[in-house]
Motif scaffolding. Structure first.
Motif, PDB file in Angstrom:
ATOM      1  N   THR A  48       0.796  -1.227   0.000  1.00  0.00           N
ATOM      2  CA  THR A  48       0.000   0.000   0.000  1.00  0.00           C
ATOM      3  C   THR A  48       0.830   1.278   0.000  1.00  0.00           C
ATOM      4  O   THR A  48       0.314   2.341  -0.367  1.00  0.00           O
ATOM      5  CB  THR A  48      -0.915   0.044   1.240  1.00  0.00           C
ATOM      6  OG1 THR A  48      -0.113   0.218   2.424  1.00  0.00           O
ATOM      7  CG2 THR A  48      -1.736  -1.239   1.364  1.00  0.00           C
TER       8      THR A  48
ATOM      9  N   SER B 241      -5.077  -0.106   5.246  1.00  0.00           N
ATOM     10  CA  SER B 241      -5.384   0.756   4.099  1.00  0.00           C
ATOM     11  C   SER B 241      -6.640   0.290   3.382  1.00  0.00           C
ATOM     12  O   SER B 241      -6.902  -0.911   3.242  1.00  0.00           O
ATOM     13  CB  SER B 241      -4.204   0.746   3.124  1.00  0.00           C
ATOM     14  OG  SER B 241      -4.527   1.410   1.929  1.00  0.00           O
ATOM     15  N   GLU B 242      -7.394   1.259   2.892  1.00  0.00           N
ATOM     16  CA  GLU B 242      -8.587   0.957   2.095  1.00  0.00           C
ATOM     17  C   GLU B 242      -8.222   0.393   0.729  1.00  0.00           C
ATOM     18  O   GLU B 242      -9.078  -0.159   0.037  1.00  0.00           O
ATOM     19  CB  GLU B 242      -9.433   2.230   1.913  1.00  0.00           C
ATOM     20  CG  GLU B 242     -10.001   2.785   3.207  1.00  0.00           C
ATOM     21  CD  GLU B 242     -10.997   1.836   3.856  1.00  0.00           C
ATOM     22  OE1 GLU B 242     -11.668   1.088   3.121  1.00  0.00           O
ATOM     23  OE2 GLU B 242     -11.086   1.848   5.106  1.00  0.00           O
ATOM     24  N   SER B 243      -6.966   0.518   0.329  1.00  0.00           N
ATOM     25  CA  SER B 243      -6.568   0.036  -0.998  1.00  0.00           C
ATOM     26  C   SER B 243      -6.369  -1.479  -1.042  1.00  0.00           C
ATOM     27  O   SER B 243      -6.205  -2.054  -2.116  1.00  0.00           O
ATOM     28  CB  SER B 243      -5.276   0.727  -1.448  1.00  0.00           C
ATOM     29  OG  SER B 243      -4.178   0.331  -0.642  1.00  0.00           O
TER      30      SER B 243
ATOM     31  N   SER C 257      -7.252  -5.449  -0.930  1.00  0.00           N
ATOM     32  CA  SER C 257      -8.391  -6.309  -1.247  1.00  0.00           C
ATOM     33  C   SER C 257      -8.878  -6.980   0.035  1.00  0.00           C
ATOM     34  O   SER C 257      -8.136  -7.047   1.033  1.00  0.00           O
ATOM     35  CB  SER C 257      -7.984  -7.369  -2.262  1.00  0.00           C
ATOM     36  OG  SER C 257      -7.120  -8.330  -1.656  1.00  0.00           O
TER      37      SER C 257
END
Length: 290
Positions: A222, A250-252, A254
């Motif tokens: 990330t 992190s929202e990034s 999966s």
């Protein structure tokens, strides 16, 4: 002896030689020293053009050198293609050791952009290297992106004889310096990769290495820290942040990546039982990327 006094990775100040290693260029600065690309001396008979030479920053006495060399011999005795091969340790005012040069750099400073499946393959190798250490009765104690090395373009798959990555950087600073717990950590930003329990006296173990692997995977995938960006030169502030702040993923990531990292950061009894299990999960994620 350093030929020109103080070591540096600045090309204008590079020493032409350190001991009988000829210096080609700097590879960067770590928490406790500098790394160089060097031509090894003929006496070693290595048959390689270049090696990486790590030189610690602080003066080292003979007793500390013997402690560090003993740690390196123990590390080198582990039979694993997923651990960086070491060549020799020496004391020339400062503690130094040579090892295999990885043209791809590290996960902290890769020499080229890495596709996600390649990054996962390298991280899988690091987890397998940690497992091999654990099975030999050793704890790494300093797993972070800068110690996850990336092989060159001719590497094979994670299970092959020429894997795409390896684990390096055994935490020697703890045995070759007399620093206090706070000053001995080097850059306080590296606290991101330390299990918070170790900051209050928890003995390093498989479980604490698994935390470090999870934090390393998070940063590598990330570019973000579990606690945001910790202040680099304010260790007490960084320690307070780590001890008082819950890690944030992190929202990034999966969903599968989040689950994997969460299991690394869970309470000790809920983490992966071994780093090999983590490596297998990373392998499954890598396969799913294709």
């Amino acid at each position: 002896m350093f030929v020109d006094g103080s070591p540096s990775t600045d090309s204008r100040r590079l020493p032409p030689a350190i001991a009988d290693y000829r210096i080609v260029r700097g590879l960067g600065a770590g928490s406790h020293g500098l790394c160089y690309l060097a031509i090894p001396p003929d006496r070693l008979g290595l048959g390689v053009e270049h090696v990486a030479l790590k030189v610690f920053s602080n003066p080292c006495g003979e007793d500390a050198f013997h402690r560090g060399a003993r740690e390196l011999r123990t590390f080198a005795a582990v039979d694993s293609v997923y651990l960086v091969k070491l060549y020799e340790a020496a004391l020339h005012d400062l503690f130094m050791y040579s090892m295999v040069y990885f043209a791809g750099g590290s996960m902290a400073t890769p020499a080229m952009p890495l596709p996600r499946d390649h990054a996962l393959a390298v991280l899988e190798c690091a987890a397998r290297g940690a497992h091999d250490m654990h099975e030999a009765g050793l704890v790494h104690g300093d797993i972070k992106p800068a110690n996850v090395m990336i092989a060159g373009a001719n590497s094979g798959g994670p299970a092959g004889d020429n894997p795409p990555g390896a684990l390096s950087g055994l935490g020697l600073a703890r045995v070759i310096t007399a620093a206090t717990a706070v000053s001995g950590i080097g850059s306080s930003a590296t606290l991101e990769f330390a299990d918070p329990d170790t900051l209050v006296g928890q003995t390093p173990s498989r479980a604490t290495d698994l935390w470090a692997l999870g934090a390393t995977i998070h940063r590598a995938l990330t570019g973000e820290g579990l606690y945001g960006e910790l202040p680099d030169m304010q260790p007490l502030v960084a320690i307070r942040t780590v001890q008082s702040t819950k890690p944030k993923l992190s929202e990034s990531l999966s969903p599968a990546e989040r689950d994997l990292i969460s299991e690394c950061l869970a309470p000790h009894s809920d983490r992966f039982r071994t780093a090999a299990e983590l490596a297998d999960r990373l392998g499954s994620l890598r396969t799913a990327q294709r």
